[in-house]
Scaffold this active site. Structure first.
Site, PDB file in Angstrom:
ATOM      1  CD  GLU A  16     -44.653  30.704  -2.887  1.00 15.44           C
ATOM      2  OE1 GLU A  16     -45.436  30.367  -3.697  1.00 15.44           O
ATOM      3  OE2 GLU A  16     -43.881  31.602  -2.341  1.00 15.44           O
ATOM      4  N   GLY A 107     -38.530  28.202 -13.980  1.00 13.84           N
ATOM      5  CA  GLY A 107     -37.528  28.939 -12.951  1.00 13.84           C
ATOM      6  C   GLY A 107     -36.643  30.068 -13.296  1.00 13.84           C
ATOM      7  CG  ASP A 108     -36.410  33.737 -11.821  1.00  8.08           C
ATOM      8  OD1 ASP A 108     -36.968  33.653 -12.613  1.00  8.08           O
ATOM      9  OD2 ASP A 108     -37.426  34.002 -10.358  1.00  8.08           O
ATOM     10  CE  LYS A 164     -46.305  28.253 -18.078  1.00  9.55           C
ATOM     11  NZ  LYS A 164     -46.229  28.856 -17.375  1.00  9.55           N
ATOM     12  CE  LYS A 271     -40.867  38.430   7.434  1.00 11.65           C
ATOM     13  NZ  LYS A 271     -39.669  39.624   7.447  1.00 11.65           N
TER      14      LYS A 271
HETATM   15  P1  FAD Z   1     -42.507  29.643 -18.543  1.00  9.54           P
HETATM   16  O1  FAD Z   1     -43.565  28.689 -18.651  1.00  9.54           O
HETATM   17  O2  FAD Z   1     -41.611  28.296 -19.433  1.00  9.54           O
HETATM   18  O3  FAD Z   1     -42.034  30.742 -19.550  1.00  9.54           O
HETATM   19  C1  FAD Z   1     -41.079  31.525 -19.045  1.00  9.54           C
HETATM   20  C2  FAD Z   1     -40.638  32.073 -19.891  1.00  9.54           C
HETATM   21  O4  FAD Z   1     -40.716  31.698 -21.712  1.00  9.54           O
HETATM   22  C3  FAD Z   1     -41.971  34.029 -20.261  1.00  9.54           C
HETATM   23  O5  FAD Z   1     -41.993  34.294 -20.901  1.00  9.54           O
HETATM   24  C4  FAD Z   1     -42.848  32.772 -21.870  1.00  9.54           C
HETATM   25  O6  FAD Z   1     -43.465  33.402 -22.403  1.00  9.54           O
HETATM   26  C5  FAD Z   1     -41.246  32.019 -22.367  1.00  9.54           C
HETATM   27  N1  FAD Z   1     -41.790  31.202 -22.747  1.00  9.54           N
HETATM   28  C6  FAD Z   1     -42.899  30.310 -22.294  1.00  9.54           C
HETATM   29  N2  FAD Z   1     -42.739  28.780 -23.484  1.00  9.54           N
HETATM   30  C7  FAD Z   1     -42.155  29.351 -24.179  1.00  9.54           C
HETATM   31  C8  FAD Z   1     -41.965  28.872 -25.638  1.00  9.54           C
HETATM   32  N3  FAD Z   1     -42.529  26.771 -25.579  1.00  9.54           N
HETATM   33  N4  FAD Z   1     -40.907  28.778 -26.404  1.00  9.54           N
HETATM   34  C9  FAD Z   1     -41.063  30.020 -26.528  1.00  9.54           C
HETATM   35  N5  FAD Z   1     -40.930  30.976 -25.417  1.00  9.54           N
HETATM   36  C10 FAD Z   1     -42.102  30.621 -24.098  1.00  9.54           C
HETATM   37  N6  FAD Z   1     -38.740  29.991  -9.177  1.00  9.54           N
HETATM   38  C11 FAD Z   1     -38.080  28.540  -8.738  1.00  9.54           C
HETATM   39  O7  FAD Z   1     -36.861  28.805  -8.991  1.00  9.54           O
HETATM   40  N7  FAD Z   1     -38.791  28.321  -7.674  1.00  9.54           N
HETATM   41  C12 FAD Z   1     -40.319  28.249  -7.218  1.00  9.54           C
HETATM   42  O8  FAD Z   1     -40.214  27.619  -5.913  1.00  9.54           O
HETATM   43  C13 FAD Z   1     -40.693  29.929  -7.779  1.00  9.54           C
HETATM   44  N8  FAD Z   1     -42.362  29.420  -7.794  1.00  9.54           N
HETATM   45  C14 FAD Z   1     -42.833  30.524  -8.329  1.00  9.54           C
HETATM   46  C15 FAD Z   1     -44.239  30.256  -7.300  1.00  9.54           C
HETATM   47  C16 FAD Z   1     -45.239  30.853  -8.552  1.00  9.54           C
HETATM   48  C17 FAD Z   1     -46.212  31.253  -7.743  1.00  9.54           C
HETATM   49  C18 FAD Z   1     -44.605  31.669  -9.747  1.00  9.54           C
HETATM   50  C19 FAD Z   1     -45.473  32.656  -9.725  1.00  9.54           C
HETATM   51  C20 FAD Z   1     -43.464  31.764  -9.340  1.00  9.54           C
HETATM   52  C21 FAD Z   1     -42.323  31.422  -9.348  1.00  9.54           C
HETATM   53  N9  FAD Z   1     -41.413  31.322  -9.199  1.00  9.54           N
HETATM   54  C22 FAD Z   1     -40.534  30.072  -9.083  1.00  9.54           C
HETATM   55  C23 FAD Z   1     -40.241  31.653 -10.748  1.00  9.54           C
HETATM   56  C24 FAD Z   1     -40.517  31.251 -11.851  1.00  9.54           C
HETATM   57  O9  FAD Z   1     -40.039  29.664 -12.099  1.00  9.54           O
HETATM   58  C25 FAD Z   1     -39.966  32.435 -12.897  1.00  9.54           C
HETATM   59  O10 FAD Z   1     -41.407  33.316 -13.040  1.00  9.54           O
HETATM   60  C26 FAD Z   1     -39.619  32.013 -14.266  1.00  9.54           C
HETATM   61  O11 FAD Z   1     -38.986  33.211 -14.724  1.00  9.54           O
HETATM   62  C27 FAD Z   1     -40.666  31.371 -15.581  1.00  9.54           C
HETATM   63  O12 FAD Z   1     -41.110  30.386 -14.973  1.00  9.54           O
HETATM   64  P2  FAD Z   1     -42.937  29.414 -15.712  1.00  9.54           P
HETATM   65  O13 FAD Z   1     -43.179  28.769 -15.350  1.00  9.54           O
HETATM   66  O14 FAD Z   1     -43.156  30.924 -16.163  1.00  9.54           O
HETATM   67  O15 FAD Z   1     -42.170  29.709 -16.992  1.00  9.54           O
END
Ligand code: FAD
Length: 298
Positions: A16, A107-108, A164, A271
């Site tokens: 990555e 996303g965060d 998902k 890095k």
């Molecule tokens: P979701 O799957 O939507 O989950 C988020 C939260 O909501 C979880 O607590 C889940 O249990 C809950 N949830 C999910 N679906 C539902 C639903 N339908 N109803 C109610 N609750 C639900 N962030 C970036 O901004 N840019 C990046 O490039 C990036 N790359 C990443 C790469 C990897 C490998 C990983 C693991 C994370 C990355 N992230 C990135 C961080 C990621 O965006 C965060 O972890 C974010 O907080 C959650 O994303 P998610 O896709 O897991 O969200």
């Protein structure tokens, strides 16, 4: 070959990278990519700033990887701040450039945001939208071996992971995790919950004290006792910390491989030299030999 098919045949191996800020030159990352290609990765993923910050740079990097013909580019993409129409246009753009693998994320939230301020609230909705409207994409989803920090329980988080998969995700890319026993427990739990798609394990190299702590804490990942001891012992000596951290990362990689993983994904932090040191010490991948003139031979 698509990534899920590679994972059926062997342990997938990937990197990555993240794009530089808009005002910084691209060249150092292009050089990093050249160094990473030497390890013959099955894919290289590129992060995407939630809210579309630096989205242009993400596309530039993915396009450079595609044009290299050395490996598969996997773009990250988030729901944050993105409308259906914007997502539609950006998906068309990726596909037109030959970028057909995507890690679909929520996303965060940027500081001060409560929701996504977009048309989708959760990643499963984005996965479904892409899967239905752009079947040319191979879709990955994020998984959290230590539970997503917002989720009230493992059960609910795993149920959302299952959503998902059911919406069209074909493999999982995990959050950083330094606890291999916890990872094994989680894999068992997701399999029992009907999540059958392969899991690509994300390994964050331990190189510097503050970022190691910050990234673990901000992602809700634990710091196991042996890592805590390393931080306590070498925290004030950056060079010794890096040396011990690399050795720790090598052991972690070996433990994950012994656990029988579908894929190993190294968060390179851009890095290449440190990553090269770690992979050579781990002995799991030999780069093509590099000659003093910079050319490579098999
Ligand atoms: P979701 O799957 O939507 O989950 C988020 C939260 O909501 C979880 O607590 C889940 O249990 C809950 N949830 C999910 N679906 C539902 C639903 N339908 N109803 C109610 N609750 C639900 N962030 C970036 O901004 N840019 C990046 O490039 C990036 N790359 C990443 C790469 C990897 C490998 C990983 C693991 C994370 C990355 N992230 C990135 C961080 C990621 O965006 C965060 O972890 C974010 O907080 C959650 O994303 P998610 O896709 O897991 O969200």
């Amino acid at each position: 070959m698509r990534v899920p098919e590679i994972m059926k045949r062997k342990m997938c191996f990937s990197f990555e990278v993240f794009p530089p800020k808009a005002d910084k030159p691209l060249e150092p990352l292009l050089e990093t990519l050249e160094r990473l290609y030497l390890f013959n990765p099955d894919f290289i993923s590129c992060t995407y700033g939630a809210g579309g910050t630096n989205a242009g740079r993400n596309i530039e990097i993915c396009r450079a990887i595609k044009q290299s013909k050395k490996t598969i580019p996997v773009t990250h993409y988030t729901c944050i701040g993105n409308s259906r129409e914007k997502i539609r246009a950006e998906m068309q753009n990726y596909l037109a450039l030959g970028i057909d693998h995507i890690l679909a994320l929520r996303g965060d939230f940027p500081k001060g945001w409560q929701g996504t301020r977009g048309d989708f609230n959760y990643a499963n909705e984005l996965v479904e939208f892409i899967s239905i409207n752009f079947p040319g994409f191979t879709i990955a989803a994020a998984g959290n071996p230590e539970k997503h920090f917002e989720a009230p329980s493992f059960e609910s988080d795993i149920a959302h992971l299952r959503m998902k998969q059911d919406a069209g995700a074909e493999f999982i890319m995990t959050q950083l995790c330094y606890d291999v026993e916890q990872y094994k427990w989680w894999v068992d739990k997701i399999r029992k919950a009907g999540v059958t798609i392969p899991v690509d394990v994300g390994v964050m190299p331990v190189l510097q004290k503050e970022p190691t702590i910050r990234m673990a804490v901000s992602n809700g990942s634990s710091i196991p006792r042996d890592l805590a001891e390393l931080i306590a012992r070498y925290g004030d000596r950056p060079e010794d910390f890096k040396k011990a951290g690399k050795e720790y990362t090598v052991r972690l990689i070996h433990e994950f491989i012994s656990a029988g993983i579908d894929g190993l994904h190294i968060y390179t932090l851009n890095k290449w030299q440190d990553v090269t040191d770690i992979l050579l010490a781990a002995g799991i991948k030999k780069p093509l030999a590099e000659q003093p003139n910079g050319k490579t031979v098999q």
